[in-house]
Design an enzyme around this catalytic site. Structure first.
Site, PDB file in Angstrom:
ATOM      1  N   SER A  28       0.802  -1.229   0.000  1.00 16.42           N
ATOM      2  CA  SER A  28       0.000   0.000   0.000  1.00 16.42           C
ATOM      3  C   SER A  28       0.833   1.275   0.000  1.00 16.42           C
ATOM      4  CB  SER A  28      -0.935   0.013   1.216  1.00 16.42           C
ATOM      5  OG  SER A  28      -1.905  -1.001   1.116  1.00 16.42           O
ATOM      6  N   THR A  88      -1.367   4.248   3.381  1.00 16.06           N
ATOM      7  CA  THR A  88      -2.090   5.021   2.370  1.00 16.06           C
ATOM      8  C   THR A  88      -2.141   6.507   2.698  1.00 16.06           C
ATOM      9  OG1 THR A  88      -3.396   3.088   1.735  1.00 16.06           O
ATOM     10  CG2 THR A  88      -4.263   5.245   1.101  1.00 16.06           C
ATOM     11  N   GLU A  94     -10.276   6.923   2.596  1.00 11.74           N
ATOM     12  CA  GLU A  94      -9.815   5.541   2.487  1.00 11.74           C
ATOM     13  C   GLU A  94     -10.668   4.593   3.316  1.00 11.74           C
ATOM     14  OE1 GLU A  94      -5.946   2.650   3.280  1.00 11.74           O
ATOM     15  OE2 GLU A  94      -6.316   4.381   4.572  1.00 11.74           O
ATOM     16  N   ASP A 118      -8.859  -4.119   3.387  1.00  6.80           N
ATOM     17  CA  ASP A 118      -7.552  -4.776   3.330  1.00  6.80           C
ATOM     18  C   ASP A 118      -7.276  -5.583   4.587  1.00  6.80           C
ATOM     19  OD1 ASP A 118      -4.613  -4.841   2.244  1.00  6.80           O
ATOM     20  OD2 ASP A 118      -4.416  -4.026   4.261  1.00  6.80           O
ATOM     21  N   ASP A 141      -5.981   0.527  -4.197  1.00  6.67           N
ATOM     22  CA  ASP A 141      -4.528   0.591  -4.323  1.00  6.67           C
ATOM     23  C   ASP A 141      -3.965  -0.726  -4.855  1.00  6.67           C
ATOM     24  OD1 ASP A 141      -5.309  -0.676  -2.002  1.00  6.67           O
ATOM     25  OD2 ASP A 141      -3.814   0.281  -0.715  1.00  6.67           O
TER      26      ASP A 141
END
Length: 522
Positions: free
Chosen positions: A116, A176, A343, A348, A388
């Site tokens: 990331s 991120t 985000e 994730d 991403d």
């Protein structure tokens, strides 16, 4: 016979050699190279695309961390089934109706499958870089810790007079968001503790860069988790009633230098003291008068924020709530507009643990955030939704129409297996029935229909045992709506997305190509 044996070994050796060959990049992969790529692509697109010479007063980019195309499709079906629609397949995520789509190539300069930090640097700076590297190009080496600094969309936007901010469900110092404001050879340097002693005097940790350096110290909105690396007082947090609690309560990045960066942040805003707020709960966030707020910092967890499906145990805001507050603070009639990054970071995290149910809930959280934003913005706002990188989750089998997306995917008469499974991860261990790995024909896997699959922290089957599931390397989708959204088309290098924002928003290096940017923005 000997010749056949010799040929067999020669062929075997050849295949082994082919499997271990490494191909070096034919490009320099430095800042100059990626800038040249961006310039060539935007000129090519403009030569065949009618951009209308328009510009976006505001730019919002939504990043579903780890939200590959498998996750998007499964999330769409999950949304329909969660809302009690007949089957789910015909459901739509908000961004499904965006008029322009493309694909993003996510590799790092040194990895086929990325992380990331490198992908976020590409997304936000227009420059691809190495695995685990934040805000630096690939010329980085051990002898020069911050060689090759690259600016991000936040710096570009601030230089153009725009208001800026970001929202995340991870720590605000995580990979991120950190690519928006930091320059670090290692994404893990979120606080001073992880930095090797030899580098401590010459390298500033990511949390300090957020508070002390541009563009971090000029951000109008910072919302997410991460009290630990910011040196803020730790608060007790409720834990969901499960034997394993994936809520990110751990204190992974505390500080050893005694700095309370939240206090330093407040002190640095003394010129706008009556319009500066630091909040730590959903209750406090809801009380903020956004119309009279210049700077807003919200840290709602010691580490990462809680999974959306478990958030009712905490006093933490949803991603949609944070997005609304961010837009309300950033949007000012007499300003040059704003740039916002949102985000959904825990898609994730859920995939890393093979928590398919939690991952799909996180997709719905991002979906609600995009929907909430669309209600607040007008035609002068460019909105991008992308990821991403992907994950090793697989959408497989032949389940019937309307089958539970978290259910079984096999045909009738075949031993049940899950529609969503993983190529690797900790789910391997939970499904293994026997320690006898040498005989795969007998009792090596627990029958999946005999497992308790109702818990939100149930792990789907993974076929290779790893502590965490890995990322996936395939292209990820990009969805676009608003001014110059038609620049999103085809398969593009991930770093070009930064140039689309730059071109449309009239900030940064691509703005010179947009004739509309020459007009006064009011």
């Amino acid at each position: 016979m000997c010749i056949k044996i010799l040929l067999f070994f020669l062929l075997h050796w050849s295949f082994v050699q082919l499997a271990t060959i490494k191909y070096n990049s034919p490009n320099a992969d430095d800042t100059k190279y990626w800038e040249s790529y961006n310039e060539a692509r935007i000129k090519q697109l403009l030569s065949r695309t009618n951009s209308g010479e328009s510009f976006a007063r505001n730019v919002i980019i939504f990043v579903g961390d780890g939200m590959g195309i498998q996750t998007v499709t499964a999330g769409r079906i999950f949304k329909g089934q969660h809302e009690k629609k007949v089957s789910g397949e015909e459901s739509e995520l908000v961004w499904d109706s965006f008029p322009h789509t493309g694909l993003s190539k996510t590799y790092n300069t040194d990895r086929q499958v990325p992380d990331s930090a490198g992908t976020a640097t590409a997304l936000f700076s227009g420059i691809k870089t190495k695995y685990h590297v934040v805000g630096l190009d690939s010329t980085l080496n051990k002898s020069s810790l911050v060689q090759g600094k690259v600016d991000s969309i936040m710096k570009w936007a601030q230089d153009a007079g725009k208001r800026t901010g970001f929202v995340t469900t991870t720590r605000v110092t995580h990979a991120t968001p950190s690519a928006l404001y930091a320059h670090s050879p290692e994404r893990g340097y979120e606080s001073d503790i992880p930095i090797p002693s030899a580098y401590k005097s010459s390298l500033k940790d990511i949390a300090r860069q957020l508070v002390e350096n541009e563009p971090g110290n000029k951000l109008n909105v910072i919302l997410g988790g991460g009290r630990d690396p910011m040196g803020a007082p730790i608060k007790n947090q409720s834990v969901p009633p499960y034997s394993f609690s994936p809520v990110g309560m751990e204190s992974v990045f505390p500080r050893s230098d005694g700095l309370v960066l939240t206090d330093m942040w407040l002190k640095s805003k003394s010129n706008a003291k009556d319009r500066t707020y630091y909040v730590t709960t959903e209750t406090e966030l809801n009380k903020v008068d956004t119309k009279n707020t210049e700077y807003l910092l919200g840290l709602f967890a010691n580490s990462h924020m809680t999974y959306d499906a478990l958030r009712n145990y905490t006093d933490e805001p949803s991603l949609a709530q944070m997005t609304v507050k961010a837009i309300e603070v950033l949007d000012r009639k007499n300003s040059a507009g704003y740039v916002l990054m949102v985000e959904g970071g825990k898609i994730d995290h859920a995939h890393h643990q093979n928590f398919a149910r939690l991952a799909l809930h996180e997709v719905l959280g991002l979906d609600k955030a995009v929907e909430a934003a669309l209600k607040l913005v007008g035609d002068d706002t460019l909105i991008l939704v992308t990821a991403d990188h992907s994950h090793s989750v697989t959408f497989n089998g032949y389940p019937e129409r309307g089958n539970d997306i978290l259910g079984f995917g096999n045909k009738e008469g075949i031993e049940p297996y899950e529609t969503l499974s993983y190529a690797n991860g900790p789910g391997f261990y939970e499904h293994r029935a026997s320690a006898n790995y040498t005989n795969p024909r007998f009792n090596t896997w627990t029958r999946v229909e005999d497992t308790d699959r109702s818990s939100p922290v149930y792990r789907h089957l993974a076929t290779v045992p790893l502590v965490e599931d890995t990322h996936g390397g395939e292209d990820v989708p990009v969805y676009a709506l608003g001014p110059n959204a038609n620049l999103v088309q085809g398969a593009m290098e991930q770093n070009f997305i930064a140039y689309i924002m730059s071109y449309s928003g009239c900030f940064g290096p691509a703005s010179k190509h947009n004739n509309a940017c020459k007009r006064t923005i009011s």
